[in-house]
Design an enzyme around this catalytic site. Structure first.
Site, mmCIF file in Angstrom:
data_model
loop_
_atom_site.group_PDB
_atom_site.id
_atom_site.type_symbol
_atom_site.label_atom_id
_atom_site.label_comp_id
_atom_site.label_asym_id
_atom_site.label_seq_id
_atom_site.Cartn_x
_atom_site.Cartn_y
_atom_site.Cartn_z
ATOM 1 N N ASP A 10 0.872 -1.179 0.000
ATOM 2 C CA ASP A 10 0.000 0.000 0.000
ATOM 3 C C ASP A 10 0.902 1.220 0.000
ATOM 4 O O ASP A 10 2.108 1.122 0.251
ATOM 5 C CB ASP A 10 -0.898 0.002 1.262
ATOM 6 N N SER A 11 0.297 2.384 -0.238
ATOM 7 C CA SER A 11 1.053 3.631 -0.166
ATOM 8 C C SER A 11 1.513 3.916 1.266
ATOM 9 O O SER A 11 2.444 4.696 1.464
ATOM 10 C CB SER A 11 0.171 4.781 -0.655
ATOM 11 N N TYR A 42 -0.725 8.537 -2.290
ATOM 12 C CA TYR A 42 -0.728 8.373 -3.745
ATOM 13 C C TYR A 42 -1.988 9.001 -4.359
ATOM 14 O O TYR A 42 -2.025 9.289 -5.539
ATOM 15 C CB TYR A 42 -0.771 6.880 -4.127
ATOM 16 N N GLY A 43 -2.997 9.143 -3.524
ATOM 17 C CA GLY A 43 -4.349 9.433 -4.010
ATOM 18 C C GLY A 43 -4.566 10.774 -4.682
ATOM 19 O O GLY A 43 -5.598 10.998 -5.305
ATOM 20 N N CYS A 73 -4.283 -1.269 -1.954
ATOM 21 C CA CYS A 73 -4.367 0.178 -2.126
ATOM 22 C C CYS A 73 -5.428 0.431 -3.187
ATOM 23 O O CYS A 73 -5.292 -0.034 -4.328
ATOM 24 C CB CYS A 73 -3.011 0.717 -2.578
ATOM 25 N N THR A 75 -6.128 3.150 -4.630
ATOM 26 C CA THR A 75 -5.628 4.053 -5.670
ATOM 27 C C THR A 75 -4.857 3.287 -6.741
ATOM 28 O O THR A 75 -5.066 3.486 -7.938
ATOM 29 C CB THR A 75 -4.726 5.123 -5.005
ATOM 30 N N GLU A 152 -3.718 9.034 8.894
ATOM 31 C CA GLU A 152 -2.279 8.869 9.136
ATOM 32 C C GLU A 152 -1.815 9.712 10.331
ATOM 33 O O GLU A 152 -0.775 9.443 10.924
ATOM 34 C CB GLU A 152 -1.461 9.186 7.866
ATOM 35 N N CYS A 186 -11.045 2.798 -0.033
ATOM 36 C CA CYS A 186 -9.636 3.079 0.256
ATOM 37 C C CYS A 186 -9.307 2.291 1.524
ATOM 38 O O CYS A 186 -10.109 2.268 2.466
ATOM 39 C CB CYS A 186 -9.467 4.574 0.491
ATOM 40 N N THR A 187 -8.160 1.648 1.526
ATOM 41 C CA THR A 187 -7.861 0.750 2.650
ATOM 42 C C THR A 187 -7.574 1.497 3.962
ATOM 43 O O THR A 187 -7.453 0.866 5.007
ATOM 44 C CB THR A 187 -6.681 -0.180 2.301
ATOM 45 N N HIS A 188 -7.477 2.820 3.896
ATOM 46 C CA HIS A 188 -7.367 3.575 5.151
ATOM 47 C C HIS A 188 -8.726 3.725 5.845
ATOM 48 O O HIS A 188 -8.798 3.960 7.041
ATOM 49 C CB HIS A 188 -6.839 4.990 4.888
HETATM 50 N N1 DGL Z 1 -4.658 3.125 1.089
HETATM 51 C C1 DGL Z 1 -4.627 3.937 -0.098
HETATM 52 C C2 DGL Z 1 -5.859 3.632 -0.935
HETATM 53 O O1 DGL Z 1 -6.466 2.610 -0.674
HETATM 54 C C3 DGL Z 1 -4.409 5.331 0.364
HETATM 55 C C4 DGL Z 1 -4.438 6.318 -0.652
HETATM 56 C C5 DGL Z 1 -3.350 7.285 -0.733
HETATM 57 O O2 DGL Z 1 -2.176 6.945 -0.625
HETATM 58 O O3 DGL Z 1 -3.729 8.425 -1.011
HETATM 59 O O4 DGL Z 1 -6.223 4.327 -1.865
#
Ligand code: DGL
Length: 270
Positions: A10-11, A42-43, A73, A75, A152, A186-188
């Protein structure tokens, strides 16, 4: 049976919500996780940059002997899963398709919603996946770009005025659409499930993309007779920024202590 490990990336920390689920439903599997914490988020980036980062993340993970990779992720899954799948000779599982399948099966009023990063929503990947399954579904998509940085920062609990205000602002139009199923794309976002649930109301079912991708991987490994033999799998974690920071936040996402299991990687070398 296949004893090789499962790679997950993931990012940042969000993919750990998928790891948590993987470990719960497949405790015998070894897992190698990479979180690109030096380049998160990354988003808000372009597809070219997301693809470049995703290729490096994948190359790093391929330095281990793996049987599959979970792109945990939203994204990356939305923007370049097809490219990664074409470039690799092991299964590459994303989060979009499994979550969409689950949401389409769960909805009763045929109105579904997706919230995710700007790049995920902008790619149209979730909407296309819903259309492929069922043209008649009414799909509402919404980008929530402030959610990842707030998570985060650890600002994810009910009672935190900042995240509650942001969630109310973002989700009011989604609530007005009357969706009964909402994909946390989004996994967050599973870390925000309580906050989001409070805004959307108890009648709305939330779909966790990380959990759905873990279930999809288990089904695939089962089908290929590639599950690990019984036992307790090991987990190794790698980050592109400080290991100490990773250790601290990882426990929040994972619900377990990872002290001593975290390595730092210069991802630009891959
Ligand atoms: N966990 C990433 C996702 O699922 C986070 C996105 C990001 O890095 O902006 O999109």
């Amino acid at each position: 049976m296949d004893q090789r490990a499962i790679g997950v990336f993931d990012s940042g920390f969000g993919g750990l919500t998928a790891v948590r689920r993987l470990r719960a439903i497949m405790p015998a599997e070894d897992i190698v996780y990479f979180g690109d914490t030096s380049r998160v988020p990354y988003g808000n980036r372009s597809r070219d940059t997301i693809l470049r980062y995703a290729r490096q993340d994948t190359r790093f993970l391929r330095s281990f002997d793996l049987k599959a990779i979970v792109v945990a992720c939203g994204t990356v899954s939305s923007n370049c899963l097809d490219v990664l799948a074409a470039e690799n000779d092991i299964p590459i599982i994303g989060v979009v398709e499994p979550a969409v399948r689950s949401a389409a099966a769960l909805t009763r009023n045929r109105r579904v919603g997706v919230i995710a990063t700007r790049a995920s929503i902008g790619s149209g990947a979730y909407e296309r996946a819903f259309r492929r399954l069922d043209e008649a579904l009414e799909v509402t998509s919404l980008a929530c770009p402030l959610f990842v940085p707030l998570v985060e920062e650890g600002r994810c609990r009910p009672g935190d005025i900042v995240i509650e205000t942001v969630a109310e602002q973002y989700l009011a139009p989604m609530r007005e659409k009357g969706v009964d199923t909402l994909v946390l794309g989004c996994t967050h976002y599973p870390l925000l499930a309580e906050v989001i649930g409070n805004v959307m109301g108890p009648e709305v079912t939330l779909v966790d993309v990380g959990a759905e991708s873990a279930a999809a991987l288990r089904a695939l490994l089962q089908e290929r007779d590639a599950l690990a033999p019984e036992g307790t799998g090991a987990a190794e974690y790698y980050t592109s920024d400080r290991a100490a920071d990773f250790q601290r936040l990882a426990s929040l996402f994972l619900g377990e202590d990872v002290t001593g299991q975290v390595g730092q990687v210069d991802i630009t070398k891959y």
